[in-house]
Design a protein around this motif. Sequence first.
Motif, short mmCIF file in Angstrom:
data_model
loop_
_atom_site.label_atom_id
_atom_site.label_comp_id
_atom_site.label_asym_id
_atom_site.label_seq_id
_atom_site.Cartn_x
_atom_site.Cartn_y
_atom_site.Cartn_z
N UNK A 1 0.82 -1.22 0.00
CA UNK A 1 0.00 0.00 0.00
C UNK A 1 0.85 1.26 0.00
N UNK A 2 1.96 1.24 0.75
CA UNK A 2 2.78 2.44 0.84
C UNK A 2 3.49 2.73 -0.48
N UNK A 3 3.91 1.70 -1.20
CA UNK A 3 4.53 1.91 -2.51
C UNK A 3 3.54 2.58 -3.46
N UNK A 4 2.27 2.17 -3.41
CA UNK A 4 1.26 2.79 -4.26
C UNK A 4 1.02 4.23 -3.86
N UNK A 5 1.08 4.52 -2.55
CA UNK A 5 0.87 5.88 -2.08
C UNK A 5 2.04 6.78 -2.43
N UNK A 6 3.25 6.23 -2.46
CA UNK A 6 4.44 7.04 -2.74
C UNK A 6 4.66 7.22 -4.23
N UNK A 7 4.60 6.13 -5.00
CA UNK A 7 5.03 6.17 -6.39
C UNK A 7 3.90 6.29 -7.40
N UNK A 8 2.91 5.43 -7.31
CA UNK A 8 1.85 5.43 -8.31
C UNK A 8 0.76 4.48 -7.85
N UNK A 9 -0.47 4.80 -8.22
CA UNK A 9 -1.58 3.88 -7.93
C UNK A 9 -1.55 2.76 -8.96
N UNK A 10 -0.64 1.79 -8.72
CA UNK A 10 -0.43 0.72 -9.69
C UNK A 10 -1.71 -0.06 -9.98
N UNK A 11 -2.57 -0.21 -8.96
CA UNK A 11 -3.78 -0.98 -9.15
C UNK A 11 -4.74 -0.35 -10.14
N UNK A 12 -4.63 0.96 -10.37
CA UNK A 12 -5.51 1.64 -11.31
C UNK A 12 -5.03 1.49 -12.75
N UNK A 13 -3.83 0.93 -12.94
CA UNK A 13 -3.28 0.73 -14.28
C UNK A 13 -3.72 -0.63 -14.80
N UNK A 14 -4.28 -0.71 -16.00
CA UNK A 14 -4.66 -2.03 -16.55
C UNK A 14 -3.49 -2.99 -16.51
N UNK A 15 -3.75 -4.23 -16.19
CA UNK A 15 -2.68 -5.21 -15.99
C UNK A 15 -1.73 -5.29 -17.18
N UNK A 16 -2.24 -5.24 -18.40
CA UNK A 16 -1.39 -5.38 -19.58
C UNK A 16 -0.47 -4.17 -19.77
N UNK A 17 -0.77 -3.05 -19.11
CA UNK A 17 0.06 -1.85 -19.20
C UNK A 17 0.84 -1.59 -17.92
N UNK A 18 0.80 -2.55 -16.99
CA UNK A 18 1.42 -2.35 -15.68
C UNK A 18 2.92 -2.63 -15.77
N UNK A 19 3.63 -1.66 -16.28
CA UNK A 19 5.06 -1.80 -16.56
C UNK A 19 5.75 -0.50 -16.16
N UNK A 20 6.86 -0.60 -15.42
CA UNK A 20 7.48 0.60 -14.89
C UNK A 20 8.10 1.46 -15.99
N UNK A 21 8.70 0.85 -17.00
CA UNK A 21 9.27 1.64 -18.09
C UNK A 21 8.18 2.42 -18.82
N UNK A 22 7.04 1.79 -19.03
CA UNK A 22 5.94 2.48 -19.70
C UNK A 22 5.47 3.68 -18.87
N UNK A 23 5.39 3.50 -17.55
CA UNK A 23 4.97 4.61 -16.69
C UNK A 23 6.00 5.74 -16.70
N UNK A 24 7.29 5.38 -16.59
CA UNK A 24 8.33 6.40 -16.52
C UNK A 24 8.33 7.28 -17.77
N UNK A 25 8.17 6.67 -18.94
CA UNK A 25 8.29 7.42 -20.19
C UNK A 25 6.98 7.98 -20.71
#
Length: 297
Positions: free
Chosen positions: A146-170
């Motif tokens: 939960x804390x990682x989602x609060x600090x960095x990104x709401x990963x759960x709101x990202x569709x699973x097929x797009x849940x990739x850190x490189x995609x988020x960063x860029x």
Amino acid sequence: MNDQSEPRSVDRKGELTEFLHTRRARLKPIDVGLPDLGRRRRVPGLRREELAQLAGVSVAYYTRLEQGNAQNVSADVLDAIARALRLTDAETHHLMHLSKPKRHSKRKAAARPQALRPALGGLLESMELVPAYVLGHRTDILAWNRLAAAVFHDFGAVPEKHRNYARLVFLDPTMRTLYADWEIKAAETASALRMYAGYCADDPELSALVGELSVKSEDFRRLWAAHEVREKAHGSKRLSHPLVGEMELSYESLKLPDDAEQTLLLFHAEPGSKSAESLRLLASWGADASHSDVVTG
């Protein structure tokens, strides 16, 4: 750059050619103990004949290698070339992977599901004051607390097929504002994909990801073309969080012993610091959308 309907493939032969070329280009004769005769150079860096001389191989052999045509090159020759090019350990490992003959049977690890042990998910959730997440190959986000989602990104709101850190960063503008040193984070992310491409270039999902980022992000195209590879197991990140402001977090990056393609990242703040207090605030607020999740394929 023209738009592309099909993702760019990751070609091992081309990767080897470009990697060696860019490593030569960053060196000058004086850097490696060769005399600089003052002759005008058409291209920057060492010439092939200079590199071959330093490595103790023939110019013809090195040329074939740089063109991706040398078959069954020995580890000793690759070590000599790595030393001549002043490669780091990470760059040397990358060179070794790129130089391996391509097997006809595709590497099974590229296609298999990225399964996370349930106990590891429980461990993440138990670390209430430590932001933590797990990345798989291609920087896919497999699990987080939960804390990682609060600090960095709401990963759960990202569709699973797009849940990739490189995609988020860029591609996600919020990540560009979150990281105070976004350019450093972007370079590290592109480097991580390069390292993976070195030993698993046949992964079709990697090809699709590289193609998507190349089309949509000029920054990614620039960093990808640099062919930088480095491994950074620990360090610090400066964040500009939209709720608690500036934070500085140290991190440790740990390869999982039973699956080296999965990496656990743990973040912490100096005890008693403003950043530590900010983590406590974020942990106490606990966003509804920040539940941990696990992708099992």
